[in-house]
Design a protein around this motif. Structure first.
Motif, PDB file in Angstrom:
ATOM      1  N   LEU A   6       0.819  -1.215   0.000  1.00 47.39           N
ATOM      2  CA  LEU A   6       0.000   0.000   0.000  1.00 47.39           C
ATOM      3  C   LEU A   6       0.851   1.262   0.000  1.00 47.39           C
ATOM      4  O   LEU A   6       0.432   2.293  -0.515  1.00 47.39           O
ATOM      5  CB  LEU A   6      -0.940   0.015   1.200  1.00 47.39           C
ATOM      6  N   ALA A   7       2.050   1.187   0.556  1.00 48.73           N
ATOM      7  CA  ALA A   7       2.907   2.365   0.640  1.00 48.73           C
ATOM      8  C   ALA A   7       3.481   2.739  -0.723  1.00 48.73           C
ATOM      9  O   ALA A   7       3.839   3.878  -0.955  1.00 48.73           O
ATOM     10  CB  ALA A   7       4.036   2.127   1.627  1.00 48.73           C
ATOM     11  N   THR A   8       3.575   1.775  -1.639  1.00 47.42           N
ATOM     12  CA  THR A   8       4.199   2.044  -2.926  1.00 47.42           C
ATOM     13  C   THR A   8       3.200   2.314  -4.038  1.00 47.42           C
ATOM     14  O   THR A   8       3.580   2.750  -5.103  1.00 47.42           O
ATOM     15  CB  THR A   8       5.091   0.853  -3.343  1.00 47.42           C
ATOM     16  N   ARG A   9       1.925   2.058  -3.833  1.00 48.97           N
ATOM     17  CA  ARG A   9       0.962   2.309  -4.906  1.00 48.97           C
ATOM     18  C   ARG A   9       0.099   3.524  -4.576  1.00 48.97           C
ATOM     19  O   ARG A   9      -0.103   3.867  -3.411  1.00 48.97           O
ATOM     20  CB  ARG A   9       0.105   1.088  -5.189  1.00 48.97           C
ATOM     21  N   THR A  10      -0.404   4.138  -5.609  1.00 50.62           N
ATOM     22  CA  THR A  10      -1.274   5.288  -5.437  1.00 50.62           C
ATOM     23  C   THR A  10      -2.691   4.800  -5.226  1.00 50.62           C
ATOM     24  O   THR A  10      -3.200   3.987  -5.992  1.00 50.62           O
ATOM     25  CB  THR A  10      -1.218   6.193  -6.685  1.00 50.62           C
ATOM     26  N   LEU A  11      -3.317   5.274  -4.173  1.00 48.14           N
ATOM     27  CA  LEU A  11      -4.689   4.902  -3.894  1.00 48.14           C
ATOM     28  C   LEU A  11      -5.615   5.850  -4.626  1.00 48.14           C
ATOM     29  O   LEU A  11      -5.419   7.062  -4.619  1.00 48.14           O
ATOM     30  CB  LEU A  11      -4.965   4.946  -2.391  1.00 48.14           C
ATOM     31  N   VAL A  12      -6.621   5.272  -5.266  1.00 51.57           N
ATOM     32  CA  VAL A  12      -7.583   6.092  -5.989  1.00 51.57           C
ATOM     33  C   VAL A  12      -8.808   6.298  -5.126  1.00 51.57           C
ATOM     34  O   VAL A  12      -9.045   5.561  -4.174  1.00 51.57           O
ATOM     35  CB  VAL A  12      -7.967   5.436  -7.340  1.00 51.57           C
ATOM     36  N   GLY A  13      -9.595   7.289  -5.470  1.00 50.47           N
ATOM     37  CA  GLY A  13     -10.816   7.552  -4.731  1.00 50.47           C
ATOM     38  C   GLY A  13     -11.012   9.045  -4.566  1.00 50.47           C
ATOM     39  O   GLY A  13     -10.328   9.853  -5.188  1.00 50.47           O
ATOM     40  N   HIS A  14     -11.940   9.398  -3.732  1.00 57.48           N
ATOM     41  CA  HIS A  14     -12.282  10.796  -3.515  1.00 57.48           C
ATOM     42  C   HIS A  14     -12.200  11.132  -2.035  1.00 57.48           C
ATOM     43  O   HIS A  14     -12.512  10.308  -1.193  1.00 57.48           O
ATOM     44  CB  HIS A  14     -13.717  11.092  -3.979  1.00 57.48           C
ATOM     45  N   ASN A  15     -11.787  12.338  -1.772  1.00 51.69           N
ATOM     46  CA  ASN A  15     -11.854  12.905  -0.432  1.00 51.69           C
ATOM     47  C   ASN A  15     -12.748  14.123  -0.520  1.00 51.69           C
ATOM     48  O   ASN A  15     -12.531  14.990  -1.368  1.00 51.69           O
ATOM     49  CB  ASN A  15     -10.480  13.341   0.079  1.00 51.69           C
TER      50      ASN A  15
END
Length: 125
Positions: A6-15
């Motif tokens: 999880l630290a190396t990939r970009t998380l997608v979604g909305h804030n």
């Protein structure tokens, strides 16, 4: 030590920060600037060419007028009501945008009364 996937990939979604949360934040920032309780401050939002324009209506804390004898007393009170309201615009914009991530175009302020500083009761003549 191994890095987490999880630290190396970009998380997608909305804030998203809700309008209610933005309003509470704006009221708290204005209350801090004007020395009043957040419940005494009204805040509203309008669209300003894709950015948010904040409108604040608030009382402001002022010392007892019997204690203000000259310019030095005004300076000790952090300036005149006009000076304090003008300075509060930038401070409120900075606090609200910094804490929320929202992009504000401007802050409009209307002073709608005066109050004794918090913790101090008004004198009755």
């Amino acid at each position: 030590m191994t890095e987490s996937p999880l630290a190396t990939r970009t998380l997608v979604g909305h804030n998203r920060v809700s309008t209610q949360a933005l309003t509470s934040l704006a009221r708290a920032a204005a209350a801090e600037q004007f020395g009043v309780r957040p419940g005494e401050v009204r805040a509203s939002w309008t669209d300003d060419a894709g950015l948010l324009a904040l409108s604040i209506i608030s009382p402001i804390a002022v010392p007892d007028l019997g204690d203000v004898a000259g310019v030095e007393d005004v300076v000790a009170a952090a300036g005149s009501v006009w000076e304090r309201a003008t300075a509060a615009k930038a401070a409120i914009l900075h606090q609200v945008s910094g804490l929320s991530g929202a992009q504000l175009s401007r802050v409009d302020i209307r002073i709608a009364g005066v109050r004794p500083p918090l913790g101090q009761k008004a004198r009755v003549a």
